[in-house]
Scaffold this active site. Structure first.
Site, mmCIF file in Angstrom:
data_model
loop_
_atom_site.group_PDB
_atom_site.id
_atom_site.type_symbol
_atom_site.label_atom_id
_atom_site.label_comp_id
_atom_site.label_asym_id
_atom_site.label_seq_id
_atom_site.Cartn_x
_atom_site.Cartn_y
_atom_site.Cartn_z
ATOM 1 N N LYS A 295 0.852 -1.189 0.000
ATOM 2 C CA LYS A 295 0.000 0.000 0.000
ATOM 3 C C LYS A 295 0.890 1.243 0.000
ATOM 4 O O LYS A 295 1.936 1.260 0.673
ATOM 5 C CB LYS A 295 -0.886 -0.054 1.257
ATOM 6 C CG LYS A 295 -1.987 0.982 1.339
ATOM 7 C CD LYS A 295 -2.853 0.726 2.583
ATOM 8 C CE LYS A 295 -4.015 1.682 2.717
ATOM 9 N NZ LYS A 295 -4.869 1.396 3.886
ATOM 10 N N SER B 217 -9.864 1.158 2.806
ATOM 11 C CA SER B 217 -9.014 2.011 2.013
ATOM 12 C C SER B 217 -7.922 1.281 1.237
ATOM 13 O O SER B 217 -7.367 1.846 0.299
ATOM 14 C CB SER B 217 -8.344 3.040 2.921
ATOM 15 O OG SER B 217 -7.461 2.414 3.832
ATOM 16 N N SER C 243 -10.098 -1.370 6.873
ATOM 17 C CA SER C 243 -9.461 -1.089 5.577
ATOM 18 C C SER C 243 -8.675 -2.237 4.974
ATOM 19 O O SER C 243 -8.207 -2.123 3.833
ATOM 20 C CB SER C 243 -8.545 0.130 5.690
ATOM 21 O OG SER C 243 -9.295 1.319 5.709
#
Lengths: 526, 100
Positions: A88, A163, A187
């Protein structure tokens, strides 16, 4: 000739050790697929081909040296050695970008490696690049990225969740067998559910947050995505453990059994016999899609049929979770994001006094959701409102945590619940109403409030879209959650939905397919 | 629980050092009040006797030995600075509106 991208990480590891495949071959195959499909999926913000190939060659050299030394040296290699991985874009990799999905970190280059980056290098993983995310991890759809949304590989007009949507979509689309996300209110687990893969949010303190862009420091945890429980467990093993540079990383040992979950289905399923699972009735929230509930209840029935005892239980403060979370998380975020002032890094806007520069840099550098949360948090912490909001929320947080503690004392081994109330929703569906977006995490955020580990595993399809099943455990019980997840895989190994590939991968391959930003624009205009 | 006026929203934006347009202030006024309405549910709970939870793992006084360790070189520390002069970051005037 087998398609290397379709292998599980533990299969790749075996082939690497036998010399049947090289890390360079694995890396080339994954890079080619990621580069070809990223226009349609926008899962990646950075694909670093040169760095990845250099790391792959280094992994191959380590493998060759170990093979020359003998079986013991080969056995000592971490199973993640030579395995392609996606991070990420809030994980620091020295010299590389780390945008956290925000314009305010445009051009920023991380001056050092995150702790988990160091650990992955030590283990020999091959970092292919960095994945898309909601800005500063605030969101449940990846539509709040400043770099355009990510598409769900199962349906390109729909979100992958968020997310950590880029990391989830990349693994679902076979661009990497494993990836890293972060989970502050869901997330990792929610995008894992919406993309049909496995995602674990570890116990708070299990993984060092050093070198990770902070959102809400009492809630943030780093965790793995994979397409099966064994691979996710191996990745957790590689990154977990105490680090002096994060004083909240706990001095709790990381079990090596994470690397030896049962391969055989009958052995894996046997773990369920006599286990006591709680089914929290409050997690079947209002607004849950009937098909999602149906799938989750079918999964619970399968667990019972395989020998687990499942009792309905109550977590009575669940309904207060959303309000509590949306005070605590924005409050912590408003403090953490004060550092983005345009002084030391990032773009500096405005041309006057330092105050004018702050207002311009932050006003134009942050997107709408981040501004909303900073505003909420600043208000909740401001003079006269602190007791009514922040302190009150911290007290309710105690009650939420006590709900779980009571069930562990009663002897429950874990809880089983839905991960998300809905399947993947179309672009734009929840963008106009922030509260509707926040409800996406109703079943996941109490787990962060209590600091517990939770995992989402795929449990079937509803109208062709993946549904996630969540297991929640006591603090430090990740190994048990992986055993449970592996057992659930084993008892559903023959299910008709197992082995199905995301339905829109062929369209993602087509260079004429519009980008997610183009799709989202068309949908929001209609 | 309180309701935020437009002036309140502008005040909070100033505290947060966010330069917002009139359009943003108007939108946030509605959205923030809608979100604050959701918080009202917490008033149902009597929490007078409940201690607050700031963190979930009970670690206390995590200290390390006070030993000097390698750190960034000046070039590494300054590499991301928007404006630099030698080993310094250039910043706008902090006190007053005029040039120093």
């Amino acid at each position: 000739m087998i398609d290397l991208t379709r292998l599980h990480a533990h299969e790749m590891a075996r082939l690497l050790r036998h010399g049947d495949v090289t890390a360079r071959e694995l890396t080339e195959a994954h890079l080619a697929l990621a580069e070809r499909q990223n226009r349609a999926l926008n899962a990646w913000l950075t694909i670093d081909r040169d760095r990845a190939l250099a790391e792959a060659d280094a992994a191959d050299a380590r493998l060759a040296a170990a093979r020359a030394e003998g079986a013991r040296a080969v056995d000592a290699l971490h199973p993640i050695l030579g395995i392609p991985i996606a991070l990420k874009d809030l994980v620091s990799v020295a010299g590389g970008k780390a945008t956290a999905g925000s314009r305010i970190l445009d051009g920023y280059r991380a001056p050092y490696d995150a702790h988990i980056t160091e650990r992955l290098r030590d283990a020999g993983a091959v970092i292919l690049g960095k994945t898309n995310m909601d800005e500063f991890a605030m969101g449940s759809s990846t539509e709040h990225s400043a770099y355009g949304p990510t598409a769900n590989p199962w349906a390109l007009d729909r979100v992958p969740g968020g997310s950590s949507g880029g990391s989830a979509a990349a693994v679902a689309a076979f661009h990497a067998p494993v990836s890293i996300g972060t989970d502050t209110g869901g997330s990792i687990r929610q995008p894992a559910a919406l993309c049909g893969i496995v995602g674990l949010k570890p116990t708070y303190g299990r993984v060092s947050r050093y070198g990770i862009v902070a959102f809400a420091s009492s809630l943030d945890q780093i965790g793995p995505f994979a397409r099966n429980a064994r691979d996710a467990a191996a990745l957790l093993h590689a990154v977990a453990g105490r680090d002096e540079r994060d004083s909240t990383s706990a001095p709790v040992s990381v079990p090596d059994e994470l690397l030896s979950l049962p391969a055989a289905d009958d052995e894996a399923a046997g773990w369920l016999r006599g286990k006591r699972l709680g089914l929290p009735r409050e997690y079947f929230v209002a607004g849950m899609e009937p098909q999602v509930e149906h799938r989750v209840r079918a999964a619970v029935a399968a667990l019972e049929a395989a020998g687990a005892r499942v009792d309905e239980v109550s977590l009575p403060h669940t309904d207060y979770g959303l309000a509590t979370y949306y005070i605590v998380a924005p409050a912590e975020a408003s403090a953490n994001l004060a550092r983005y002032d345009g002084i030391r890094y990032g773009p500096r806007l405005g041309n006057g006094t330092v105050l004018e520069n702050y207002l311009a840099t932050r006003g134009r550098g942050f997107g709408p959701e981040v501004k909303r949360r900073i505003m909420l948090g600043t208000y909740a912490l401001s003079a006269g409102y602190y007791d009514a909001y922040y302190l009150k929320a911290q007290k309710v947080r105690t009650l939420i945590k006590q709900d779980f503690d009571r069930l562990w004392l009663e002897g429950f081994d874990a809880l089983v619940a839905p991960t998300s109330p809905t399947v993947a929703f179309p672009f734009g569906a929840k963008m106009a109403d922030p509260v509707s977006m926040y409800l996406s995490d109703a079943c996941t955020l109490p787990v962060n409030m209590a600091g517990l580990p939770g995992i989402s595993v795929p449990c079937g399809l509803a109208d062709g879209l993946p549904v996630g099943l969540q297991f929640i455990g006591a603090a430090w019980s990740e190994l048990e959650l992986f055993h449970l997840s592996r057992a659930y895989e084993a008892i559903t190994a023959g299910a008709d939905w197992r082995g199905l590939e995301p339905a829109d991968l062929a369209r993602a391959d087509d260079p004429g397919t519009p980008t997610p930003a183009e799709r989202a624009g068309v949908l929001s205009a209609s | 629980m309180a309701t935020l006026s437009r002036d309140d929203v502008a005040h909070v934006a100033h505290l947060a050092r966010l330069g917002l347009t009139d359009e943003e202030l108007a939108r946030l006024e509605g959205q923030l009040n809608h979100i604050l309405d959701q918080y009202a549910i917490l008033a149902q709970l009597d929490t007078d006797a409940i201690p607050p939870t700031a963190q979930t793992i009970e670690l206390e006084n995590i200290l390390r030995d006070d030993v000097v360790q390698p750190s960034f070189t000046p070039d590494e520390a300054l590499a991301n600075a928007p404006e630099r002069d030698g080993d310094f970051i250039v910043v706008p005037p902090i006190i007053g509106d005029s040039e120093p």
